[in-house]
Design an enzyme around this catalytic site. Sequence first.
Site, mmCIF file in Angstrom:
data_model
loop_
_atom_site.group_PDB
_atom_site.id
_atom_site.type_symbol
_atom_site.label_atom_id
_atom_site.label_comp_id
_atom_site.label_asym_id
_atom_site.label_seq_id
_atom_site.Cartn_x
_atom_site.Cartn_y
_atom_site.Cartn_z
ATOM 1 N N GLU A 135 41.096 38.896 21.961
ATOM 2 C CA GLU A 135 42.047 38.590 20.896
ATOM 3 C C GLU A 135 41.474 38.753 19.508
ATOM 4 O OE1 GLU A 135 39.431 35.492 20.333
ATOM 5 O OE2 GLU A 135 40.143 36.277 22.236
ATOM 6 N N ARG B 181 39.730 41.066 18.083
ATOM 7 C CA ARG B 181 39.948 42.389 17.488
ATOM 8 C C ARG B 181 41.389 42.566 17.025
ATOM 9 N NH1 ARG B 181 37.821 45.192 22.794
ATOM 10 N NH2 ARG B 181 36.631 43.249 22.640
ATOM 11 N N LYS C 243 39.577 31.799 30.224
ATOM 12 C CA LYS C 243 38.141 31.813 30.449
ATOM 13 C C LYS C 243 37.760 30.831 31.562
ATOM 14 C CE LYS C 243 36.949 32.662 25.557
ATOM 15 N NZ LYS C 243 36.152 33.894 25.742
ATOM 16 N N ASP D 76 42.100 37.751 26.289
ATOM 17 C CA ASP D 76 40.834 37.183 25.827
ATOM 18 C C ASP D 76 40.097 38.132 24.896
ATOM 19 O OD1 ASP D 76 38.876 35.240 25.603
ATOM 20 O OD2 ASP D 76 37.747 35.940 27.340
#
Length: 507
Positions: free
Chosen positions: A355, A357, A283, A353
């Site tokens: 992650e 789910r 991020k 990113d």
Amino acid sequence: MSKNESVNRVRGPELELATTVGKNDRAVVIGLIAPEEDSGEPTLVIGDGLLDDGQADEISAAVTALGARGSHGEVVRFRAPASLPSEIVVTVGLGDTADVDSPELLRQAAGIVARELDGIDQIATTLSTVDLGAAAEGFFLGAYRFDEFRSDKSRPRKSPPTRVTLLVETKDKDAKAELARAAAVADAVAIARDFVNTPPSHLFPEEFADRARTLAAAAGLKVEILDDAALDKAGYGGIIGVGKGSSRLPRLVRLVHTGRKDSPSVALVGKGITFDTGGISIKPAANMDQMTSDMGGAAAVIAATILAARLDLPVSVTATVPMAENMPSGTAQRPGDVLTQYGGTTVEVLNTDAEGRLVLADAIVRACEDEPDYLIDTATLTGAQMVALGTRTPGVMGTDEFRDRIARLSTEIGENAWPMPLPTELRSDLKSRVADLANVTNHRWGGMLSAGLFLREFVADGVSWAHIDIAGPAFNSGGPWGYTPKGGTGVPVRTIARVLEDISANG
């Protein structure tokens, strides 16, 4: 502060019932209804017999002299009449007559007063004559503070109220039961807030699991914790894949509240990413510190399950909570890797990113093995939720009837979840070149909805399911408002609690 002290500390004021103002009540809080016309005078909300006519007249005269109008959230304080055994009177605006009928607006008004009264340890209020439960929740949540990591030099010198007396006309069984429920709900919200506000240096998967175990065991819940070795052996590929980049290894926590014989069963699943750097798909640095809140779904699910036990709800509740830390390292999963989720579905990880789910998918499959009647999962899942609905409105997707039921109940209690669709045309965008599914689409349109479609792939047939995306609502990065502090909010604990109560009553 030790671990046990930190998870069992006082989170809000003591709440009690009384029919008169006590000699130790340093302030009396009274609601004020705005006049229907500009030239009119605001109306005091004092209930029957709680104050005598002389006291009411003196307070009303002071309100008029100070120019208070009763607009929602307006707070005015002044010296109490000599006949009242308290130091000051505080009025809080409730808005116009229509607003007074809104429990949420009353809850917010009570929260505003609780935030305004730092340094006044004991108060009494007549707001409880409007709606006892809403007033109690508002005062408790508004007085919430998280000072665990402050030293004496930065800890506020004045504290919020430590005791709130809710004035009622009679302390009957119904009033006592309503107060007990409100206190339990508010404390559950505070548990979730505490978890979210605890920094990732002190709340990593193993520690999170241990704190959940301590609280759950105290509430009488059955607890099971799978460590990284057990997860790997059982094939929880999503949780292992997300967590393998960190030296602080993942966990899966299972909490069980057993309802009555033949009662409905509800599975709860919450995303517990204790910190999210994005992994290899890292991020931007700006605001990454707010990813301490990426376990807000797990916090809410743990708190709601504890609340179900404390309220002894006649519904069976099982929480399945995956916990991991998403870090970049030489052992982290890469974009392009394929993992095998619990249950056998393969997923191509196009973006590390996305992650949440992946850990939720494992937990959802495990939860469905229990054959629940209902399944609710909740997560700080997508930035797209905030793009679509802002920072205060959760998005809820899932089985149409259950989705709409949750949205309606959430609106009733003030968390205001909004029903969202799962468009069939977006499903094809989750196709993978090499696996059963890709974890993201190749575009940015409908990101919240695509995440919901991904999760739906793992829900067993016949289960009424809903996913609540709380990416914005779980963490308030702005100033406090109503009963909501800066930082962790505790959303959607009250929504889940209300749904569990509704299922208990109506199946």
